[in-house]
Design an enzyme around this catalytic site. Structure first.
Site, PDB file in Angstrom:
ATOM      1  N   LYS A 255       0.867  -1.185   0.000  1.00 34.00           N
ATOM      2  CA  LYS A 255       0.000   0.000   0.000  1.00 34.00           C
ATOM      3  C   LYS A 255       0.897   1.226   0.000  1.00 34.00           C
ATOM      4  O   LYS A 255       1.710   1.416   0.908  1.00 34.00           O
ATOM      5  CB  LYS A 255      -0.908  -0.009   1.225  1.00 34.00           C
ATOM      6  CG  LYS A 255      -1.775   1.245   1.302  1.00 34.00           C
ATOM      7  CD  LYS A 255      -2.803   1.155   2.409  1.00 34.00           C
ATOM      8  CE  LYS A 255      -3.595   2.445   2.505  1.00 34.00           C
ATOM      9  NZ  LYS A 255      -4.630   2.380   3.538  1.00 34.00           N
ATOM     10  N   LYS A 308      -2.040  -1.499  -3.937  1.00 34.71           N
ATOM     11  CA  LYS A 308      -2.902  -0.323  -3.900  1.00 34.71           C
ATOM     12  C   LYS A 308      -2.067   0.937  -3.979  1.00 34.71           C
ATOM     13  O   LYS A 308      -1.087   1.031  -3.238  1.00 34.71           O
ATOM     14  CB  LYS A 308      -3.686  -0.369  -2.589  1.00 34.71           C
ATOM     15  CG  LYS A 308      -4.563   0.808  -2.335  1.00 34.71           C
ATOM     16  CD  LYS A 308      -5.190   0.674  -0.975  1.00 34.71           C
ATOM     17  CE  LYS A 308      -5.983   1.913  -0.673  1.00 34.71           C
ATOM     18  NZ  LYS A 308      -6.425   1.980   0.670  1.00 34.71           N
TER      19      LYS A 308
END
Ligand code: PBG
Length: 388
Positions: A255, A308
């Site tokens: 992330k 992400k």
């Protein structure tokens, strides 16, 4: 050597140019014939023609392999298609709040913060189109926010209630929960703050309580998005020690500290209270670092690994796919959604085409699972077009 090559070329060229003229009976279609009358250069004429004429009197660029043959009809294109996205690949993120109305999210046209009642309507509709998996993101009232994010494990909090509502009405739905303190933090961070620092292990202590609360409410999958070191292992142990050995962990493995989360933070009013998230989320410059995270998450018991944001990080999706045998998820995040919506609203992109292409590209890059705000809409388009 050079001479040999030249003479080889010459002999090939002459063997083509010296072919007998076509018989009048096998005249090709008119469109195959070179039209050499409209310009003072003809590719098929002169002592060294660039192109040649075949037996059927048509223009010929001699070659055996023509990749276009595998694209010549819809039937063949469908037969040789390498990647196909289906609604079963989607996870549909839903924003929820305690109000009894739905609130539009200005920076994410088409998305709203649902009342719990309307959340069930949205789930039902999405399920009708084949989307079976959901992830919940709550907007929490300011007065419930604290540094330790204690509301995250309130059994009567909005998330546990939403989970049990969905599970009791739609037992076949898969419900995922986000594990992180940011919606509950008065600091606007994913962890507990002390002297301007985000505390790793103290935060994990809180996250373990949060997952147990979510699992007790019936969550099928917990998705830690906090990026604290060692949280996947601790969460696995917490779940197992309470008998939740069947609850899966979808780890936000790579992330990134991304500017693409802006609209999501508008949706939940969860912008960082100070600074940024760069001491825990990854530097967008780094690719190899994602592999360190992936190895750790895998060793700590993650069931699925997520990357992400999505589109700008397709290379990371591919790296994880090539380095792990776990399913890989891609999060097509809020800013990516908003960019598409904005261009579509301006009339600059065709929404359906660009969305279905985008989602297919995630698959091609190696994503098995796609979290997208377009899940319901894309599934509907796919159903209408008979795409699966
Ligand atoms: C918070 C969280 C964020 C997103 C998912 N979980 C925002 C953040 O890290 O600040 C972003 C999703 C999106 O932008 O669509 N733990």
């Amino acid at each position: 050597m050079k001479f040999l090559l030249l003479s080889l070329l010459a002999s090939t060229a002459s063997s083509f140019t010296l072919l007998p003229p076509p018989s009048p009976l096998s005249l090709p279609l008119k469109s195959m014939q070179p039209d050499n009358t409209d310009f003072d250069f003809s590719p098929t004429s002169g002592p060294e023609p660039a192109l040649i004429i075949n037996n059927a009197a048509g223009v010929w660029v001699p070659q055996r392999t023509r990749p276009r043959r595998n694209r010549k009809s819809q039937a063949i294109r469908s037969m040789v298609k390498e990647n196909l996205v289906t609604p079963a690949n989607f996870i549909y993120p839903l924003f929820i709040h305690e109000e009894n109305y739905c609130q539009d999210i200005e920076s994410m046209p088409g998305c709203e913060r649902h009342s719990l009642e309307h959340m069930l309507v949205e789930v039902e509709e999405a399920m009708r189109y084949g989307v079976k998996t959901f992830v919940l993101f709550p907007k929490v009232a300011d007065e419930l926010k604290t540094n330790y994010g204690v509301e995250a494990y309130n059994p009567n909090g909005i998330v546990p209630r939403a989970v049990s509502l969905i599970k009791s009405k739609f037992p076949e739905a898969t419900v995922c929960t986000d594990v992180a303190l940011d919606p509950y933090s008065d600091q606007g961070h994913d962890g507990v703050v002390e002297d301007g620092k985000i505390l790793n292990d103290v935060t994990i202590n809180q996250l373990c309580k949060q997952v147990i609360c979510q699992a007790r409410a019936g969550a099928d999958v917990v998705a830690p998005s906090d990026m604290m070191d060692g949280r996947v292992g601790a969460i696995r142990d917490a779940l197992d020690s309470e008998g939740f050995t069947d609850v899966s962990i979808l780890a936000y493995t790579a992330k990134y500290a991304s500017a693409y989360y802006g609209p999501f933070r508008d949706a939940l009013d969860s912008h960082p209270g100070f600074g940024d998230k760069k001491t825990y989320q990854q530097d967008p410059s780094n690719g190899r670092e994602a592999l360190i995270e992936a190895l750790l998450d895998e060793a700590e018991g993650a069931d699925m690994l997520m990357v992400k944001p999505g589109m700008p990080y397709l290379d990371i999706i591919r790296r994880l796919k090539d380095n792990s045998n776990l399913p890989i998820a891609a999060y097509h995040v809020s800013g990516e959604y908003s960019m598409l919506k904005a261009a579509v609203e301006k009339g600059w992109l065709n929404e359906k085409d660009v969305v279905l292409e985008t989602l297919t590209c995630f698959k091609r890059a190696g994503a098995d699972i796609i979290l997208t705000y377009y899940a319901k809409q894309a599934a509907k388009w796919m159903a209408e077009d008979g795409l699966y």
